[in-house]
Design an enzyme around this catalytic site. Structure first.
Site, PDB file in Angstrom:
ATOM      1  N   CYS A   1       0.836  -1.199   0.000  1.00  0.00           N
ATOM      2  CA  CYS A   1       0.000   0.000   0.000  1.00  0.00           C
ATOM      3  C   CYS A   1       0.873   1.251   0.000  1.00  0.00           C
ATOM      4  O   CYS A   1       1.809   1.358   0.787  1.00  0.00           O
ATOM      5  CB  CYS A   1      -0.896  -0.029   1.238  1.00  0.00           C
ATOM      6  SG  CYS A   1      -1.904   1.446   1.410  1.00  0.00           S
TER       7      CYS A   1
ATOM      8  N   CYS B   1       0.153   3.124   3.588  1.00  0.00           N
ATOM      9  CA  CYS B   1       0.580   2.630   4.898  1.00  0.00           C
ATOM     10  C   CYS B   1       1.653   1.557   4.838  1.00  0.00           C
ATOM     11  O   CYS B   1       2.202   1.166   5.865  1.00  0.00           O
ATOM     12  CB  CYS B   1      -0.634   2.123   5.682  1.00  0.00           C
ATOM     13  SG  CYS B   1      -1.231   0.530   5.097  1.00  0.00           S
TER      14      CYS B   1
ATOM     15  N   CYS C   1      -5.462  -0.015   6.012  1.00  0.00           N
ATOM     16  CA  CYS C   1      -5.953   1.380   6.076  1.00  0.00           C
ATOM     17  C   CYS C   1      -7.177   1.625   5.198  1.00  0.00           C
ATOM     18  O   CYS C   1      -7.717   2.721   5.170  1.00  0.00           O
ATOM     19  CB  CYS C   1      -4.841   2.355   5.706  1.00  0.00           C
ATOM     20  SG  CYS C   1      -4.462   2.386   3.950  1.00  0.00           S
TER      21      CYS C   1
ATOM     22  N   ASP D   1      21.647  -4.750 -20.331  1.00  0.00           N
ATOM     23  CA  ASP D   1      21.389  -5.908 -19.495  1.00  0.00           C
ATOM     24  C   ASP D   1      20.072  -6.539 -19.955  1.00  0.00           C
ATOM     25  O   ASP D   1      19.021  -5.912 -19.887  1.00  0.00           O
ATOM     26  CB  ASP D   1      21.288  -5.428 -18.039  1.00  0.00           C
ATOM     27  CG  ASP D   1      20.969  -6.562 -17.086  1.00  0.00           C
ATOM     28  OD1 ASP D   1      20.738  -7.696 -17.545  1.00  0.00           O
ATOM     29  OD2 ASP D   1      20.949  -6.305 -15.875  1.00  0.00           O
TER      30      ASP D   1
END
Ligand SMILES: [Zn+2]
Length: 462
Positions: A210, A213, A235, A358
């Site tokens: 999240c 939070c 949350c 890469d």
């Protein structure tokens, strides 16, 4: 004033010369103009009478901004629009100069500026944008997770305190802290449940945690990658209600869907392009453009070079697709898997600077669906500078080795693929092989050398 005229004149000369040599001279012209007159972009951008709109995000910004440009053009508006591959300050300056008169006396209704996420803040220091649309946040080839957080923070800090409206993807949890962190007005676009959703995550996915939070978020369904219906159990952070809701999505040879109450059809393919259409329709509807104009412009909008561009060689259809990061790769494969016809596949993997040196990112892409019987895969040609690595990756994805061929030469590889037993061919390529593949396809199709590239010029850097 004289300084501005000199800067514009010098840049226009460079644009003309480089066009004669077949490239757009996008970056150099802008660089010279900015050296001669550091305030040039600010001055030209101030001549936009309507609004400056910025489009950013990891994937889809070129297609989305081209669609918006098409809609605005169909609405009779004059638009300054930079080209993909020229999306930093120099390239954007060139776009304004190319559209400007020598005395910088011309006005435009809109400017539509496509730019990388890291360039949003510097760009906002020079242009007064009224709207910022973000397509999505995915990890690019070489970015690591922390990089993506940093990218999002750069945008947040760049827009904070400005008079700008954000257009956000309601299905992307990575965007969920932007309203709180910026305090800006936001409009949302997102999809209702579709027939293509899945319950478990399949793709290389970001946004596990999240943004408000830090707890792990839960999903009811995924559209693709981290885009879907999410909720944080800690949350309560969940999808905002979309102001512009995409629904009744049908993916196949074309895209059919509804955005609120307008039904749109597009010759594009793939869920990720459905998002591009949704974003373009949302923002132009928000600008007050009539539904009929939007509908017509989307229906007529043809894919550009390497964005699901179609060719016909003999009686067979071939589709060219640019692949540049794991999520883009997953989505291109998903689009071709939605096509149920037996198919030949060609994959060109290069590792030049513009492709990313890469190539380990191919291991982040979800290639396993190619091994299933529903993929209807008849033949797979690996090509490009790292054809062997591609073949190894496919072998580990479970693709039967007798279907895989290695032909590092692009020309013979494409011919081999087109000659395969499948009814259609898909030609996937990384950045630096794309133009060569396109040239080969045009030649095989019987077209003269490609003088004009439709829609966009994405080869400036290669
Ligand atoms: Zn939370």
């Amino acid at each position: 004033m004289l300084r501005t005229i000199i800067a514009i004149a010098a840049a226009k000369i460079i644009i003309n010369i480089s066009r004669r040599f077949g490239n757009q001279g996008t970056v150099l012209a802008g660089r010279v103009a900015r050296w001669l007159d550091p305030g040039i972009l600010k001055k030209l951008a101030a001549r936009v009478t309507g609004e400056v709109i910025i489009i950013t995000g990891t994937n889809g910004k070129t297609t989305t901004s081209n669609m918006i440009a098409q809609i605005l053009g169909a609405n009779g508006n004059s638009v300054v629009h930079n080209q993909a591959g020229a999306n930093m300050l120099n390239g954007i300056t060139t776009a304004f100069i190319a559209a400007s008169s020598l005395k910088a006396s011309r006005h435009w209704d809109y400017a539509l500026l496509e730019t990388d996420e890291a360039n949003v803040a510097p760009l906002l220091n020079e242009v007064n944008a009224g709207q910022l649309l973000i397509t999505n946040f995915f990890r690019d080839q070489l970015d690591r997770y922390g990089e993506l957080d940093r990218t999002i923070r750069l945008i947040s800090e760049g827009v904070r305190g400005r008079d700008i409206r954000l257009w956000l993807n309601a299905d992307d949890p990575l965007m969920s802290a932007l309203p709180r962190d910026t305090g800006l007005p936001c409009s949302y676009y997102g999809f209702a449940a579709t027939a293509y959703d899945h319950e478990a995550q399949q793709d290389s996915r970001e946004g596990r945690y999240c943004m408000l939070c830090g707890e792990e978020i839960e999903y009811r369904r995924f559209h693709f990658a981290q885009l879907g219906a999410y909720r944080c159990p800690h949350c309560g952070n969940s999808n905002p209600a979309p102001d512009y809701l995409g629904s009744d999505l049908q993916l196949g040879h074309e895209i059919v869907m509804k955005v609120n109450d307008i039904e749109v059809n597009s010759p594009y393919q793939g869920f990720y392009n459905a998002y591009n259409i949704l974003a373009a329709v949302a923002i132009t509807k928000g600008m007050g453009i009539a539904d009929a104009v939007i509908k017509e412009a989307i229906a007529r909008f043809q894919p550009q070079a390497g964005r699901m561009e179609r060719f016909t060689v003999g009686i067979k259809e071939a589709t060219l697709i640019l692949v540049k990061n794991p999520t883009g790769f997953d989505q291109s494969l998903q689009a071709l898997l939605n096509d149920r016809r037996p198919k030949n596949l060609f994959l060109a993997l290069n590792d030049n600077a513009a492709d990313g040196r890469d190539i380990s990112w191919i291991w982040d892409a979800e290639l396993e669906p190619l091994s299933s019987a529903e993929a209807e895969l008849c033949m797979l040609v690996c090509s490009g500078l790292r054809s062997g690595d591609m073949a190894v990756r496919l072998k580990y994805a479970g693709v039967a080795t007798d279907l895989i061929q290695i032909e590092s030469d692009l020309d013979s590889g494409i011919q081999k693929a087109l000659g395969g037993p499948g009814k259609v061919s898909y030609i996937l390529s990384t950045y630096t092989a794309l133009f060569k593949c396109r040239k080969i396809l045009l030649r095989l199709q019987g077209d003269p050398a490609p003088s004009a590239i439709p829609g966009e010029r994405i080869y400036g850097k290669s």
